[in-house]
Each structure stands twice: as C-alpha cells, then as structure tokens.
Design an enzyme around this catalytic site. Sequence first.
Site, PDB file in Angstrom:
ATOM      1  N   HIS A 165       4.153   4.113  12.234  1.00 16.71           N
ATOM      2  CA  HIS A 165       3.061   4.909  12.818  1.00 16.71           C
ATOM      3  C   HIS A 165       3.539   5.863  13.912  1.00 16.71           C
ATOM      4  O   HIS A 165       2.719   6.500  14.571  1.00 16.71           O
ATOM      5  CB  HIS A 165       1.946   4.016  13.391  1.00 16.71           C
TER       6      HIS A 165
ATOM      7  N   GLU B  84       4.786  -5.720   4.221  1.00 17.01           N
ATOM      8  CA  GLU B  84       4.606  -5.087   5.536  1.00 17.01           C
ATOM      9  C   GLU B  84       5.879  -5.205   6.366  1.00 17.01           C
ATOM     10  O   GLU B  84       6.655  -6.173   6.207  1.00 17.01           O
ATOM     11  CB  GLU B  84       3.448  -5.746   6.289  1.00 17.01           C
TER      12      GLU B  84
ATOM     13  N   GLU C  65      -5.199   0.564   2.808  1.00 18.60           N
ATOM     14  CA  GLU C  65      -4.819  -0.430   3.810  1.00 18.60           C
ATOM     15  C   GLU C  65      -4.900   0.130   5.217  1.00 18.60           C
ATOM     16  O   GLU C  65      -5.302  -0.565   6.149  1.00 18.60           O
ATOM     17  CB  GLU C  65      -3.403  -0.934   3.519  1.00 18.60           C
ATOM     18  N   GLU C  66      -4.531   1.403   5.379  1.00 16.95           N
ATOM     19  CA  GLU C  66      -4.539   2.022   6.704  1.00 16.95           C
ATOM     20  C   GLU C  66      -5.925   2.536   7.099  1.00 16.95           C
ATOM     21  O   GLU C  66      -6.118   2.966   8.231  1.00 16.95           O
ATOM     22  CB  GLU C  66      -3.540   3.183   6.748  1.00 16.95           C
TER      23      GLU C  66
ATOM     24  N   HIS D  78       0.831  -1.208   0.000  1.00 14.20           N
ATOM     25  CA  HIS D  78       0.000   0.000   0.000  1.00 14.20           C
ATOM     26  C   HIS D  78       0.859   1.249   0.000  1.00 14.20           C
ATOM     27  O   HIS D  78       1.981   1.255   0.533  1.00 14.20           O
ATOM     28  CB  HIS D  78      -0.954   0.004   1.205  1.00 14.20           C
TER      29      HIS D  78
ATOM     30  N   ASP E 294      -0.821   4.220   0.921  1.00 14.46           N
ATOM     31  CA  ASP E 294      -1.435   5.133   1.884  1.00 14.46           C
ATOM     32  C   ASP E 294      -0.716   5.029   3.228  1.00 14.46           C
ATOM     33  O   ASP E 294      -0.103   4.010   3.546  1.00 14.46           O
ATOM     34  CB  ASP E 294      -2.939   4.865   2.041  1.00 14.46           C
TER      35      ASP E 294
ATOM     36  N   ASP F  55       6.489   1.770   6.855  1.00 13.95           N
ATOM     37  CA  ASP F  55       5.162   1.199   6.574  1.00 13.95           C
ATOM     38  C   ASP F  55       4.445   1.998   5.491  1.00 13.95           C
ATOM     39  O   ASP F  55       3.638   2.863   5.802  1.00 13.95           O
ATOM     40  CB  ASP F  55       4.350   1.171   7.866  1.00 13.95           C
TER      41      ASP F  55
END
Length: 394
Positions: A363, A174, A145-146, A77, A79, A110
């Site tokens: 994150h 990931e 995805e997020e 991903h 995003d 990520d």
Amino acid sequence: MDRKEENSEVIALTQALMRCASVTPKDAGALDVLQKNLEETGFACHRLIFSDEGTPDVENLYARFGTEGPNFCFAGHTDVVPIGDADAWSVDPFNGTIRDGMIYGRGAADMKAAVAAFAIASRRFIKEGNGAFNGSISLLITGDEEGPAINGTRKVLDWMAEKGEKIDHCVVGEPTNPNELGDMVKIGRRGSFTGYLTAIGTEGHVAYPHLADNPVPHLAAMVSALDNLVLDEGTEHFQPSNLEFTTIDVGNPATNVIPKSAHATFNIRFNTHHSLDSLEITVRERLEQVAKERGCHYELECRKNSAPFLTPEGEFSALIVRAIKSRLGRTPELSTTGGTSDARFIKDFCPVAEFGLISQTMHKIDERANVTDVEALTDIYADILKSYFSKDGC
C-alpha cells in the site's frame, strides 16, 4: 523446463498481472491473464460477477484442477489499492519494473506476485506428476478484497456451496512476513467491530448556554469512557483487544453556535475473549452509564465486520512450516497479528492459514518485492502441494 525457466515464468506472470491497473473494483484484464495461464495448465475456470445494492459489480475467478477430494485451495486477490501520488513513484506503478533484484509496482507485495506463485506452483506440481494425484487444486481469486469485500470471496464461497464445491484446506497468499520471507505464518486473525457514536444535544447561542445543551462535552466524556476500557490482556495466541477512535466530527463552522450533535467513530480489534454481540453489550453498558451520569442522549450504530478466528496448530500448520524451513532454513512464527483478510470468510468452510511475501511496502509508494523471494515463495507453495497430496499429508 529447467528451474531457471520456471522461475522466470513466475516473474513474467507477475509482471503481466501488475500491468493490469486493477484498482478496486476494476479488473482491467487481470483475471483474463490469470485464467489464460490456468487453462493452459488444465484448470476448469469459472468467472463470477456479483452485485449488491450500493456497491459496484465485481469479477471473481474460481478455478479447479481435478474433480475428487481432498481439494486444496489457494486464495487471494488481484485488486489493488490506488497508487496515491503518481509523481512520488520512482517507476510506473503499473509496469512491473525490475530494478536491482526487486520488482516494483502496485500489487508486487499485496498480492499479485503471490497469485502468480499460486499458478506456477500448481502448474509445476501437476506437470511433475503428469496430472496424476489423488485430489484437486483450486484457486479462489477475487477482485474485491481491498474494497468493501461484499461481492468477492464471501459470495464466491456461497456459490461454491450451492454447486457442491468443497474445499478441505486453504492457504491465503497475503504478505505475512514483517522482515524476511519465512518470518511468519498467520493462523488466525482478530475480529473487527466499528461503532458510529452520536451525542445529541440542543442547538443554541453560545451566549445563552442555559437555553441549549452542548453535545461536545457529552461526547468527550463518552470518548474518554470508551478509551479507558480495558477489554482483556490477550490470550496465548492473540494480543490484547484494543479500541481506537478514528475520527471526531462536529461539522460546525460557526463560533457562536452550540451544535445540535457531535460524532465519533471507533474501531475495536478483538480476540476470542469476545464476540461481536458481547462487545456491543460492553460498549452500550459503558455509554449508558455516562449518559445516565450526565443526563444526555446518544445514538450508536454498530457495524459487526468480522469475528476472530484461530486455526488450531496441527498437521496443516506443521506442513506449511516444514515447507518453509526446508527451503529457507528458518522456522516461522505462527501468529494472529495484523489486520484482517478474506481468511475471515474462508475459515467458516475449512482450516485456513496465510503465507505470502514481505509486508513492509504494501500500500506504499514504490511497493516492491524481491524477485528471489517471489521465486522462493513459488517453490514453497509447490512443496506444500507435494506434502499435502503425499501419503503423510493432512
């Protein structure tokens, strides 16, 4: 092109992706950057926008080089999650700043660096063989995805099935490694089940409790009963299932009013001892027992997010392990720990495993990845392709 130039190419692509502020559901040009790179290699690209009621539209990308099988897919991903407190960052979170051998910014771990590694590893493999190999390489990249994960990978897979696009094996990029690159490959994930529990009472004055029915003690008893559930002791590949309460709410600002209802939310991460349906039965049986004992009423709304899955150990996982060990000199653990990913959708279409960068800063403020690790990850992905499409591949 020498290896130094190739490695700088993956870092340049990583930076270009990170400079797109693609906070879910915004794409902010990230897929344009990736598509341009892939088309230069010779991939046929399909931009897919999906919609659903109550959710934002999301852009996705499916790209394929080749038309024959087997089709090896890289999935991920572009995003990212919000940056949080911008003033707490030591760098611009959307610049891809390199400092002391680390690339900083949202998406570094990520997982924009892994997406860049997909593209450059594929380009390297294709160019080294002059595009001649038996099979296809594809990239399935989502912008959802997020977020709610409704208009992303799941719908791309459905579109692929309608078009007759088959994938045979998949690696998701990931960040799987706890401490060092090569620590861990994920070969499965636990399932996720969310419950929204409401204890229902009768509103009234606190001085006249006999004229009311306080739902708060009822809810506390239900919470205690569920919290004491021992779901299992784990399996050979999975840790024990666990039920965790994430919030308890009454929403009653008055000190002299017994509320009408009280609410709690819980999430269960569970292994292959259970199914989504069997968990609902277990939870409802325990709640019914408490309700009967206390003479109270409740409501339970269940959200069955995802089922657990395991890709059995075999030649596919062994191929990935060999590529990692050859480059890094360490043998990764084959694990099912952690949260969830879009692999939960892909597992219904083909065997899937996950391997990417180190997860420690994902994150977080000052999210970052080691430049050397990004380059090594690119080498590993390229080696996986070489082994996969060799005579002794999967």
